[in-house]
Design a protein around this motif. Structure first.
Motif, short mmCIF file in Angstrom:
data_model
loop_
_atom_site.label_atom_id
_atom_site.label_comp_id
_atom_site.label_asym_id
_atom_site.label_seq_id
_atom_site.Cartn_x
_atom_site.Cartn_y
_atom_site.Cartn_z
N GLY A 55 -1.35 -1.19 11.30
CA GLY A 55 -1.75 -1.21 12.71
C GLY A 55 -1.02 -0.17 13.53
N ASP A 56 0.29 0.00 13.29
CA ASP A 56 1.06 1.03 13.99
C ASP A 56 0.47 2.41 13.72
OD1 ASP A 56 2.94 -0.76 15.04
OD2 ASP A 56 4.22 -0.62 13.27
N LEU A 57 0.21 2.70 12.45
CA LEU A 57 -0.28 4.02 12.08
C LEU A 57 -1.66 4.30 12.68
CD1 LEU A 57 0.85 4.08 8.34
CD2 LEU A 57 1.86 5.37 10.22
N GLU A 98 -8.62 2.93 3.82
CA GLU A 98 -7.98 2.95 2.51
C GLU A 98 -6.84 3.97 2.45
OE1 GLU A 98 -9.07 3.46 -2.25
OE2 GLU A 98 -10.65 3.28 -0.75
N LEU A 99 -7.05 5.15 3.01
CA LEU A 99 -6.00 6.17 3.02
C LEU A 99 -4.79 5.69 3.81
CD1 LEU A 99 -8.02 9.48 3.51
CD2 LEU A 99 -6.71 8.80 1.49
N CYS A 100 -5.04 5.10 4.96
CA CYS A 100 -3.93 4.60 5.78
C CYS A 100 -3.20 3.47 5.06
CB CYS A 100 -4.46 4.14 7.13
SG CYS A 100 -3.15 3.61 8.27
N LEU A 201 5.73 9.28 16.02
CA LEU A 201 4.96 10.45 15.61
C LEU A 201 3.62 10.09 14.98
CD1 LEU A 201 7.88 12.49 13.97
CD2 LEU A 201 6.70 13.05 16.12
N ALA A 202 3.37 8.78 14.80
CA ALA A 202 2.17 8.31 14.07
C ALA A 202 2.11 8.99 12.72
CB ALA A 202 0.91 8.58 14.88
N CYS A 203 3.26 9.03 12.04
CA CYS A 203 3.38 9.73 10.77
C CYS A 203 3.88 8.78 9.70
CB CYS A 203 4.38 10.88 10.94
SG CYS A 203 4.63 11.90 9.48
N THR A 205 6.16 7.24 6.94
CA THR A 205 7.62 7.23 6.95
C THR A 205 8.21 8.21 5.95
OG1 THR A 205 7.52 4.90 7.56
CG2 THR A 205 9.63 5.74 6.83
N PHE A 206 7.62 8.32 4.76
CA PHE A 206 8.19 9.20 3.76
C PHE A 206 8.19 10.65 4.23
CE2 PHE A 206 7.72 11.94 -0.03
CZ PHE A 206 8.97 11.73 -0.57
N HIS A 207 7.10 11.10 4.84
CA HIS A 207 7.07 12.46 5.36
C HIS A 207 8.15 12.67 6.41
CE1 HIS A 207 2.49 12.58 4.26
NE2 HIS A 207 3.28 12.68 3.20
N THR A 208 8.37 11.65 7.24
CA THR A 208 9.42 11.74 8.25
C THR A 208 10.79 11.78 7.61
OG1 THR A 208 8.00 10.53 9.80
CG2 THR A 208 10.34 10.63 10.32
#
Length: 264
Positions: A55-57, A98-100, A201-203, A205-208
């Motif tokens: 939901g956050d993303l 599905e991707l999210c 950042l709507a990103c 977590t791993f990328h962050t």
């Protein structure tokens, strides 16, 4: 017969997940950092207060209006069909969901398995309120979590970056950095953790985390304090409470409070 754990065991969570996968088990396995949901021996969802949830993303990225998210929870949460409701109502394409979902699953799994501590409990038959979106073999989840842990360690070996509030080093300038890294540094304020920065950042977590560890390796970001202890979590399914405003109260904090209350 599928084990029904009611207290901590000496068996690491990863080993127990392997056992549950071999048994084709369905249910929820709780650890100190989150909950892994299984269906027929496959991982169908992972949640952790240390990462933004689906939901956050979706809502912070603008892919889904907050009203659409909460409408789906109100209509289908008790039936564990929130994902299907989002697609059937036309709020979201199945592929986008599905991707999210997979991104959120692997992000949360990294934290759940990062230190591979003993599991708290397993409850057979417990389903997540999001419902069936996609499933991943346990071996794939374990392998990806290990790959992420090793990659982050190579970038910067201090795991405190993952959990602690983060502060900028004196003189750090976001404008002098590559775009993504600069945006990440701009969110470092001495209060936010990596998960909160990822949400802002709507990103994923791993990328962050990759960008934050690179910033730490460059001497631009430091942990402000030791990582706080994580409250015990519960295998009881249920979405975070609906916020009264888009940014307040913080949804990660609400999830931690909900988990702590359910564990009493």
């Amino acid at each position: 017969m599928t084990p029904a754990l009611t207290s901590r065991t000496d068996e690491p969570a990863s080993a127990l997940l392997g056992t549950l996968a071999a048994q084709g088990a369905s249910g929820a396995l709780s650890t100190e950092a989150g909950i892994v949901y299984l269906a027929a021996g496959h991982v169908v969802h992972v949640e952790s207060a240390l990462t933004p949830d689906v939901g956050d993303l979706l809502t912070h990225s603008g892919a889904l209006a907050p009203d659409g998210w909460w409408e789906a929870i109100d209509q289908a949460g008790r039936r564990c069909r929130v994902g299907r409701q989002l697609v059937d109502s036309g709020h979201l394409a199945a592929g986008a969901l599905e991707l999210c979902h997979l991104g959120a699953l692997f992000d949360a799994a990294y934290f759940v398995l990062a230190h591979d501590k003993p599991a708290l409990r397993f409850r057979p038959g417990v389903s997540h309120w999001l419902g069936a979106v996609s499933s991943v073999p346990v071996d794939s989840v374990l392998r990806e979590s290990r790959r992420r842990r090793e990659l982050l360690h190579r970038i910067w070996p201090d795991p405190a970056i993952d959990l602690a509030p983060l502060a900028r080093a004196p003189g750090s300038d976001p404008a002098a950095l590559p775009a993504r890294r600069g945006r990440t540094l701009a969110q470092v304020d001495g209060v936010r953790t990596a998960a909160q920065i990822a949400t802002a950042l709507a990103c994923r977590t791993f990328h962050t985390l990759v960008e934050l560890r690179r910033l730490a390796a460059a001497g631009l970001v430091v942990p402000k304090a030791p990582a706080p202890a994580t409250a015990p979590v519960s295998a009881e399914p249920g979405p975070a409470p609906r916020p009264t405003a888009p940014d307040e109260p913080d949804t990660a904090l609400l999830r931690r409070l909900l988990h702590a209350l359910e564990a009493l």
